[in-house]
Motif scaffolding. Structure first.
Motif, mmCIF file in Angstrom:
data_model
loop_
_atom_site.group_PDB
_atom_site.id
_atom_site.type_symbol
_atom_site.label_atom_id
_atom_site.label_comp_id
_atom_site.label_asym_id
_atom_site.label_seq_id
_atom_site.Cartn_x
_atom_site.Cartn_y
_atom_site.Cartn_z
ATOM 1 N N ARG A 218 0.992 -1.241 -0.166
ATOM 2 C CA ARG A 218 -0.019 0.253 -0.017
ATOM 3 C C ARG A 218 0.742 1.174 -0.088
ATOM 4 O O ARG A 218 1.861 1.340 0.759
ATOM 5 N N HIS B 26 -1.878 8.615 -9.536
ATOM 6 C CA HIS B 26 -2.026 9.031 -8.435
ATOM 7 C C HIS B 26 -3.414 9.082 -7.854
ATOM 8 O O HIS B 26 -3.755 9.258 -6.834
ATOM 9 N N CYS C 154 0.958 0.561 -9.811
ATOM 10 C CA CYS C 154 -0.025 1.901 -9.408
ATOM 11 C C CYS C 154 -0.219 2.536 -10.816
ATOM 12 O O CYS C 154 0.941 3.122 -11.169
ATOM 13 N N LEU D 288 5.819 6.705 -9.547
ATOM 14 C CA LEU D 288 4.719 5.559 -8.691
ATOM 15 C C LEU D 288 5.451 4.239 -8.945
ATOM 16 O O LEU D 288 6.108 4.052 -10.379
ATOM 17 N N ARG E 49 -2.860 8.779 -3.756
ATOM 18 C CA ARG E 49 -1.841 8.034 -3.351
ATOM 19 C C ARG E 49 -0.505 8.389 -3.974
ATOM 20 O O ARG E 49 -0.587 9.344 -5.310
#
Length: 184
Positions: A70, A105, A102, A98, A90
């Motif tokens: 995470r 964002h 992922c 990233l 995130r």
């Protein structure tokens, strides 16, 4: 429409949306039932977990069932007097980049009965200064190549296509677009 932090006074609207088969995760509709179970078990904990600036919660489950670490992040809810949707942000501490697993964002989802009102566009607009405050130079968002509505939301907030690609099989393999929105 405003963004609110998940809180007890908004929770019944969120639960109602989940019960109507809306999911905050566009790739994993089963998240709705998972979240309803978590809310039933401990609503205060569920609300607290929506803000995880250190990325300490359990790993993320990808659409193919695999898990990945995470990232720090949080979710805010769209609110116009009732629940309208959610937007998540995130990031990876110390960099704008990233990890490969992922896709972006920021991710958002508007409940079907509140679509076509500009809420996703406004939510993204409201979130961008928060991303800037985290020290990011830009944010990236991805959308399927055939999702014209989402593309317009991102473009209305200054997004430009930086890549056309196919998502990994973990995300279904769809042809997609990666947008970048500069923050400085």
């Amino acid at each position: 429409m405003e963004l609110v932090w998940p809180a007890a006074q908004y929770l019944s609207g969120y639960v109602d949306a989940l019960r109507k088969n809306w999911s905050p995760d566009n790739l994993r509709p089963e998240v709705a039932s998972e979240q309803l179970a978590r809310i039933a078990q401990d609503p205060a904990r569920f609300l607290a977990e929506q803000v995880d600036r250190e990325g300490k919660r359990p790993p993320i489950v990808l659409p193919d069932g695999s898990t990945v670490p995470r990232l720090p992040g949080y979710t805010q809810w769209m609110w116009d007097g009732e629940f309208c949707g959610s937007i998540g942000f995130r990031w990876q501490t110390g960099t704008t980049e990233l990890p490969p697993y992922c896709l972006g964002h920021i991710g958002y989802s508007v409940v079907p009965w509140k679509r076509q009102r500009g809420y996703a566009t406004r939510a993204l607009q409201l979130l961008l200064p928060q991303a800037r405050d985290e020290g990011l130079a830009y944010v990236e968002l991805t959308t399927d190549a055939d999702n014209i509505v989402s593309q317009r939301v991102i473009e209305a907030n200054g997004g430009e296509v930086v890549e056309r690609f196919h998502k990994s099989q973990a995300y279904g393999g769809a042809e997609s677009l990666r947008f970048r929105i500069p923050l400085r």
